[in-house]
Write a protein that holds these residues in place. Structure first.
Motif, mmCIF file in Angstrom:
data_model
loop_
_atom_site.group_PDB
_atom_site.id
_atom_site.type_symbol
_atom_site.label_atom_id
_atom_site.label_comp_id
_atom_site.label_asym_id
_atom_site.label_seq_id
_atom_site.Cartn_x
_atom_site.Cartn_y
_atom_site.Cartn_z
ATOM 1 N N LEU A 138 -66.643 -36.132 -54.368
ATOM 2 C CA LEU A 138 -66.559 -36.637 -52.992
ATOM 3 C C LEU A 138 -66.794 -38.140 -53.036
ATOM 4 C CD1 LEU A 138 -66.237 -35.829 -50.001
ATOM 5 C CD2 LEU A 138 -68.715 -35.591 -49.901
ATOM 6 N N PRO A 139 -65.795 -38.930 -52.634
ATOM 7 C CA PRO A 139 -65.950 -40.382 -52.754
ATOM 8 C C PRO A 139 -66.983 -40.938 -51.787
ATOM 9 C CG PRO A 139 -63.939 -39.869 -51.566
ATOM 10 C CD PRO A 139 -64.518 -38.565 -52.027
ATOM 11 N N THR A 140 -67.608 -42.014 -52.182
ATOM 12 C CA THR A 140 -68.590 -42.688 -51.337
ATOM 13 C C THR A 140 -68.010 -43.956 -50.742
ATOM 14 O OG1 THR A 140 -70.418 -41.819 -52.630
ATOM 15 C CG2 THR A 140 -70.866 -43.785 -51.344
ATOM 16 N N THR A 141 -67.452 -44.803 -51.604
ATOM 17 C CA THR A 141 -67.016 -46.129 -51.182
ATOM 18 C C THR A 141 -66.006 -46.071 -50.047
ATOM 19 O OG1 THR A 141 -67.397 -46.921 -53.424
ATOM 20 C CG2 THR A 141 -66.055 -48.311 -51.998
ATOM 21 N N VAL A 142 -65.017 -45.213 -50.154
ATOM 22 C CA VAL A 142 -63.974 -45.172 -49.122
ATOM 23 C C VAL A 142 -64.557 -44.782 -47.762
ATOM 24 C CG1 VAL A 142 -63.230 -42.790 -49.560
ATOM 25 C CG2 VAL A 142 -61.626 -44.414 -48.601
ATOM 26 N N PHE A 143 -65.513 -43.869 -47.747
ATOM 27 C CA PHE A 143 -66.109 -43.460 -46.471
ATOM 28 C C PHE A 143 -66.993 -44.558 -45.890
ATOM 29 C CE2 PHE A 143 -64.972 -39.186 -48.001
ATOM 30 C CZ PHE A 143 -64.298 -38.740 -46.881
ATOM 31 N N VAL A 144 -67.645 -45.328 -46.741
ATOM 32 C CA VAL A 144 -68.457 -46.449 -46.249
ATOM 33 C C VAL A 144 -67.543 -47.537 -45.682
ATOM 34 C CG1 VAL A 144 -70.083 -48.252 -46.918
ATOM 35 C CG2 VAL A 144 -70.397 -45.926 -47.752
ATOM 36 N N ILE A 145 -66.398 -47.774 -46.331
ATOM 37 C CA ILE A 145 -65.440 -48.755 -45.810
ATOM 38 C C ILE A 145 -64.891 -48.299 -44.467
ATOM 39 C CG2 ILE A 145 -63.165 -49.772 -46.207
ATOM 40 C CD1 ILE A 145 -63.959 -49.946 -49.194
ATOM 41 N N VAL A 146 -64.561 -47.022 -44.340
ATOM 42 C CA VAL A 146 -64.097 -46.486 -43.052
ATOM 43 C C VAL A 146 -65.198 -46.608 -42.002
ATOM 44 C CG1 VAL A 146 -63.372 -44.383 -41.841
ATOM 45 C CG2 VAL A 146 -62.354 -44.958 -44.037
ATOM 46 N N ALA A 147 -66.439 -46.345 -42.393
ATOM 47 C CA ALA A 147 -67.565 -46.475 -41.457
ATOM 48 C C ALA A 147 -67.681 -47.913 -40.955
ATOM 49 C CB ALA A 147 -68.869 -46.035 -42.125
ATOM 50 N N ALA A 148 -67.554 -48.878 -41.858
ATOM 51 C CA ALA A 148 -67.636 -50.286 -41.453
ATOM 52 C C ALA A 148 -66.476 -50.660 -40.540
ATOM 53 C CB ALA A 148 -67.654 -51.192 -42.681
ATOM 54 N N TRP A 149 -65.296 -50.160 -40.845
ATOM 55 C CA TRP A 149 -64.112 -50.428 -40.021
ATOM 56 C C TRP A 149 -64.305 -49.862 -38.611
ATOM 57 C CZ3 TRP A 149 -60.509 -46.646 -38.309
ATOM 58 C CH2 TRP A 149 -59.378 -47.171 -37.666
ATOM 59 N N ALA A 150 -64.743 -48.617 -38.520
ATOM 60 C CA ALA A 150 -64.956 -47.998 -37.207
ATOM 61 C C ALA A 150 -66.129 -48.643 -36.481
ATOM 62 C CB ALA A 150 -65.188 -46.491 -37.364
ATOM 63 N N ALA A 151 -67.126 -49.077 -37.221
ATOM 64 C CA ALA A 151 -68.300 -49.701 -36.594
ATOM 65 C C ALA A 151 -67.941 -51.016 -35.900
ATOM 66 C CB ALA A 151 -69.393 -49.935 -37.634
ATOM 67 N N THR A 152 -66.906 -51.707 -36.389
ATOM 68 C CA THR A 152 -66.498 -52.946 -35.711
ATOM 69 C C THR A 152 -66.040 -52.666 -34.293
ATOM 70 O OG1 THR A 152 -64.212 -52.823 -36.504
ATOM 71 C CG2 THR A 152 -65.780 -54.083 -37.847
ATOM 72 N N ARG A 153 -65.628 -51.449 -34.031
ATOM 73 C CA ARG A 153 -65.143 -51.067 -32.703
ATOM 74 C C ARG A 153 -66.163 -50.265 -31.905
ATOM 75 N NH1 ARG A 153 -61.604 -51.732 -36.428
ATOM 76 N NH2 ARG A 153 -59.472 -52.331 -36.030
ATOM 77 N N GLY A 154 -67.134 -49.646 -32.600
ATOM 78 C CA GLY A 154 -68.035 -48.747 -31.899
ATOM 79 C C GLY A 154 -69.515 -49.044 -32.014
ATOM 80 N N SER A 155 -69.927 -49.778 -33.055
ATOM 81 C CA SER A 155 -71.357 -50.032 -33.235
ATOM 82 C C SER A 155 -71.556 -51.313 -34.048
ATOM 83 C CB SER A 155 -72.028 -48.856 -33.954
ATOM 84 O OG SER A 155 -73.378 -49.148 -34.222
ATOM 85 N N ARG A 156 -71.678 -52.407 -33.348
ATOM 86 C CA ARG A 156 -71.896 -53.696 -34.027
ATOM 87 C C ARG A 156 -73.198 -53.650 -34.839
ATOM 88 N NH1 ARG A 156 -67.221 -56.619 -34.037
ATOM 89 N NH2 ARG A 156 -66.290 -56.526 -31.988
ATOM 90 N N ARG A 157 -74.173 -52.914 -34.341
ATOM 91 C CA ARG A 157 -75.452 -52.799 -35.050
ATOM 92 C C ARG A 157 -75.269 -52.147 -36.420
ATOM 93 N NH1 ARG A 157 -79.842 -48.694 -33.156
ATOM 94 N NH2 ARG A 157 -81.055 -48.657 -35.056
ATOM 95 N N LEU A 158 -74.521 -51.038 -36.461
ATOM 96 C CA LEU A 158 -74.246 -50.376 -37.736
ATOM 97 C C LEU A 158 -73.430 -51.298 -38.643
ATOM 98 C CD1 LEU A 158 -74.291 -47.980 -39.659
ATOM 99 C CD2 LEU A 158 -72.270 -47.088 -38.464
ATOM 100 N N GLU A 159 -72.459 -51.998 -38.084
ATOM 101 C CA GLU A 159 -71.660 -52.917 -38.892
ATOM 102 C C GLU A 159 -72.553 -53.976 -39.546
ATOM 103 O OE1 GLU A 159 -67.808 -55.860 -38.606
ATOM 104 O OE2 GLU A 159 -69.089 -55.631 -36.849
#
Length: 137
Positions: free
Chosen positions: A33-54
């Protein structure tokens, strides 16, 4: 997508960001189960949904540089390339072992996922590697 639409679906981006981060964290412990790709997707989505998480992801000592390298250059560190390659090889070996012991499977059931892994691996190794950052003042 305008700011109005982004705000309307902010909760969905937030959910995608945290769900992706959760799957990425599970990927640290689950082989294949990859880690990096999901963290990159999380950062991408966070730019739109959670600046704090980003901000937290970008400030993270391990994930921050990987995210920035991807955003700026589409680059993937060599260590991540090797980790992904070894995991795909391990998954392919397990798949072939299972297919050999269970004769009711068809050949395409092994060929298709292994071909997908080969395409992903090729694409991954064609990505540039990040250049070392110069220290700031």
């Amino acid at each position: 997508m305008g700011d109005r639409d982004r705000n309307r679906f902010r909760w969905a981006w937030w959910l995608l960001a945290y769900a992706s981060l959760g799957v990425g964290i599970v990927g640290i412990f689950v082989p294949g189960l990859p880690t990096t790709v999901f963290v990159i997707v999380a950062a991408w989505a966070a730019t739109r949904g959670s600046r704090r998480l980003e901000r937290r992801l970008l400030a993270h000592p391990h994930f921050g540089p990987v995210i920035l390298a991807w955003r700026e250059h589409g680059a993937v560190p060599r260590r991540a390339k090797w980790a992904a390659t070894w995991m795909m090889l391990a998954c392919a070996a397990i798949l072939l072992l299972v297919m050999a012991t269970v004769p009711s499977h068809r050949a395409w059931m092994a060929v298709l996922p292994i071909a997908c892994m080969a395409v992903v691996g090729t694409w991954l190794w064609l990505r540039p590697e990040p250049t070392p950052r110069e220290p700031g003042p």
